[in-house]
Design a protein around this motif. Structure first.
Motif, mmCIF file in Angstrom:
data_model
loop_
_atom_site.group_PDB
_atom_site.id
_atom_site.type_symbol
_atom_site.label_atom_id
_atom_site.label_comp_id
_atom_site.label_asym_id
_atom_site.label_seq_id
_atom_site.Cartn_x
_atom_site.Cartn_y
_atom_site.Cartn_z
ATOM 1 N N ASN A 102 2.196 -1.991 6.113
ATOM 2 C CA ASN A 102 1.575 -0.910 6.890
ATOM 3 C C ASN A 102 1.497 0.368 6.064
ATOM 4 O O ASN A 102 1.712 1.461 6.571
ATOM 5 N N ARG A 103 1.189 0.191 4.791
ATOM 6 C CA ARG A 103 1.139 1.345 3.894
ATOM 7 C C ARG A 103 0.061 2.333 4.340
ATOM 8 O O ARG A 103 -1.069 1.958 4.620
ATOM 9 N N GLN A 104 0.450 3.585 4.388
ATOM 10 C CA GLN A 104 -0.488 4.636 4.730
ATOM 11 C C GLN A 104 -1.275 5.074 3.491
ATOM 12 O O GLN A 104 -0.840 4.885 2.357
ATOM 13 N N SER A 105 -2.422 5.656 3.742
ATOM 14 C CA SER A 105 -3.216 6.180 2.641
ATOM 15 C C SER A 105 -2.416 7.235 1.871
ATOM 16 O O SER A 105 -1.624 7.966 2.451
ATOM 17 N N SER A 106 -2.622 7.277 0.563
ATOM 18 C CA SER A 106 -1.977 8.234 -0.338
ATOM 19 C C SER A 106 -0.501 7.942 -0.561
ATOM 20 O O SER A 106 0.246 8.817 -0.997
ATOM 21 N N LEU A 146 -4.017 16.638 -4.794
ATOM 22 C CA LEU A 146 -4.188 15.396 -4.054
ATOM 23 C C LEU A 146 -2.870 15.035 -3.379
ATOM 24 O O LEU A 146 -1.805 15.282 -3.928
ATOM 25 N N PRO A 147 -2.936 14.441 -2.198
ATOM 26 C CA PRO A 147 -1.691 14.069 -1.500
ATOM 27 C C PRO A 147 -1.054 12.831 -2.128
ATOM 28 O O PRO A 147 -1.739 11.953 -2.648
ATOM 29 N N ILE A 148 0.251 12.754 -2.080
ATOM 30 C CA ILE A 148 0.981 11.561 -2.509
ATOM 31 C C ILE A 148 2.270 11.458 -1.723
ATOM 32 O O ILE A 148 2.954 12.465 -1.499
ATOM 33 N N ASN A 149 2.560 10.286 -1.267
ATOM 34 C CA ASN A 149 3.816 10.017 -0.582
ATOM 35 C C ASN A 149 4.461 8.812 -1.247
ATOM 36 O O ASN A 149 3.894 7.710 -1.237
ATOM 37 N N LEU A 150 5.636 9.003 -1.820
ATOM 38 C CA LEU A 150 6.334 7.932 -2.509
ATOM 39 C C LEU A 150 7.482 7.416 -1.646
ATOM 40 O O LEU A 150 8.220 8.209 -1.060
ATOM 41 N N TYR A 151 7.598 6.110 -1.550
ATOM 42 C CA TYR A 151 8.724 5.522 -0.842
ATOM 43 C C TYR A 151 9.389 4.498 -1.755
ATOM 44 O O TYR A 151 8.731 3.882 -2.602
ATOM 45 N N PHE A 152 10.697 4.336 -1.618
ATOM 46 C CA PHE A 152 11.437 3.459 -2.511
ATOM 47 C C PHE A 152 11.051 1.992 -2.292
ATOM 48 O O PHE A 152 10.949 1.518 -1.157
#
Length: 330
Positions: free
Chosen positions: A67-71, A52-58
């Motif tokens: 404006n959070r993107q999906s995943s 599954l995709p995941i993008n983590l931001y601090f």
């Protein structure tokens, strides 16, 4: 549209399904910013295992990402003590688990988050690591210097609150005191009004003994403790019904009138609630200076990273936290 509210989330035991359901949580859009307090490596590794995709931001305390993107999820990074093997507990990572809870709690105390949602932990391995831990409820009460909190579980059919939580059965009567019961009923009444918008909640109360003591023939706690407290609080306007026998209080004719059932101990009330909707319930801590909800299940080590973990209880915990935030701010 994302609101100006934030919820902080702890995945719990890293070798269990907590990271799995966090990854699944990230695949949905939410009306508040969700911030996970965890190891970034743990979540990236688990996302890879789940495909599954995941993008983590601090996490930025000064800027809510609307404006959070999906995943994607905001993260407060906490370093693991040991590499994680899904399904295999490590005592060394118990300190990591506690660090995520303490950090998240203090973030809420400082007012940067309106609620905390917790994933499942393994109490045995934490205590085996030499860390005294009876549960989230007790830890958060201690960290916030809250004298008394109330544990309540909620599903679509009923709410069940507890007078005692994680204590041995033989010790339960020692905690059924007038002072303790008086405080718990008051907290329950006030929190249902404030966080659930129930103006005058109907609280149905279990007896401690079989048949609610049967007029003293099977125990005196009802006559000497429970009934006097109920009578005193009724004079203050609280809507209290009981004490009623635990083997009849969960009948439909009572449940349709009750806003909450107050059980005297853990295994008096929770088996009924979990039978009515296991994995579809939410654990709530009442009385804290912030909102806390949690999943109703354990770590499920045997299915960690397999892709079969059901995230429904976590979704419900987040949704309930959002609803409670809205009710509190009305």
């Amino acid at each position: 549209m994302i609101s100006n509210h934030r919820i902080i989330i702890t995945p719990g035991e890293p070798a269990g399904i907590g990271p799995d359901i966090i990854i699944k949580l990230a695949q949905k859009k939410w009306p508040v910013e969700l911030v996970v307090c965890a190891s970034p490596k743990l979540l990236y590794d688990r996302a890879y295992q789940l495909r599954l995709p995941i993008n983590l931001y601090f996490y930025d305390p000064n800027n809510i990402n609307k404006n959070r993107q999906s995943s994607s999820l905001a993260i407060i990074p906490i370093k693991l003590s040991n590499p994680v093997i899904p399904g295999k507990l490590s005592k060394d990572n118990s300190k990591y688990v506690i660090k995520t809870l303490i950090k998240s709690c203090y973030e809420c105390i400082e007012g940067r988050f309106q609620a905390i949602v917790t994933g499942p932990v393994n109490k045995y391995i934490i205590n085996d690591a030499g860390i005294s831990f009876t549960g989230h409820t007790e830890l958060f009460a201690r960290l916030t210097f809250t004298e008394k909190v109330v544990m309540m579980l909620v599903n679509e059919k009923l709410r069940v609150a507890l007078v005692t939580t994680h204590v041995p059965l033989k010790s339960v009567p020692d905690f059924i005191t007038k002072n303790n019961l008086y405080k718990i009923i008051n907290i329950l009444h006030q929190e249902l009004k404030k966080k659930f918008s129930i103006n005058n909640p109907a609280i149905y109360i279990c007896g401690l003994n079989p048949h609610a003591g049967d007029k003293g023939y099977i125990g005196k706690e009802e006559i000497e403790i429970i009934i006097p407290v109920i009578n005193e609080l009724r004079k203050k306007g609280l809507k209290l019904i009981g004490p009623l026998p635990a083997d009849t209080i969960f009948q439909e004719n009572f449940l349709k009138k009750a806003d909450v059932i107050l059980a005297m101990y853990h295994d008096q009330g929770l088996p009924v609630l979990k039978f009515s909707g296991f994995n579809k319930s939410v654990n709530v801590t009442l009385g804290l200076p912030f909102i806390r909800t949690s999943v109703d299940h354990g770590t499920a080590l045997e299915i960690a990273s397999k892709g079969t973990a059901n995230p429904e209880s976590l979704f419900m915990a987040v949704n309930l936290a959002i609803n409670m935030i809205e009710k509190t701010n009305e």
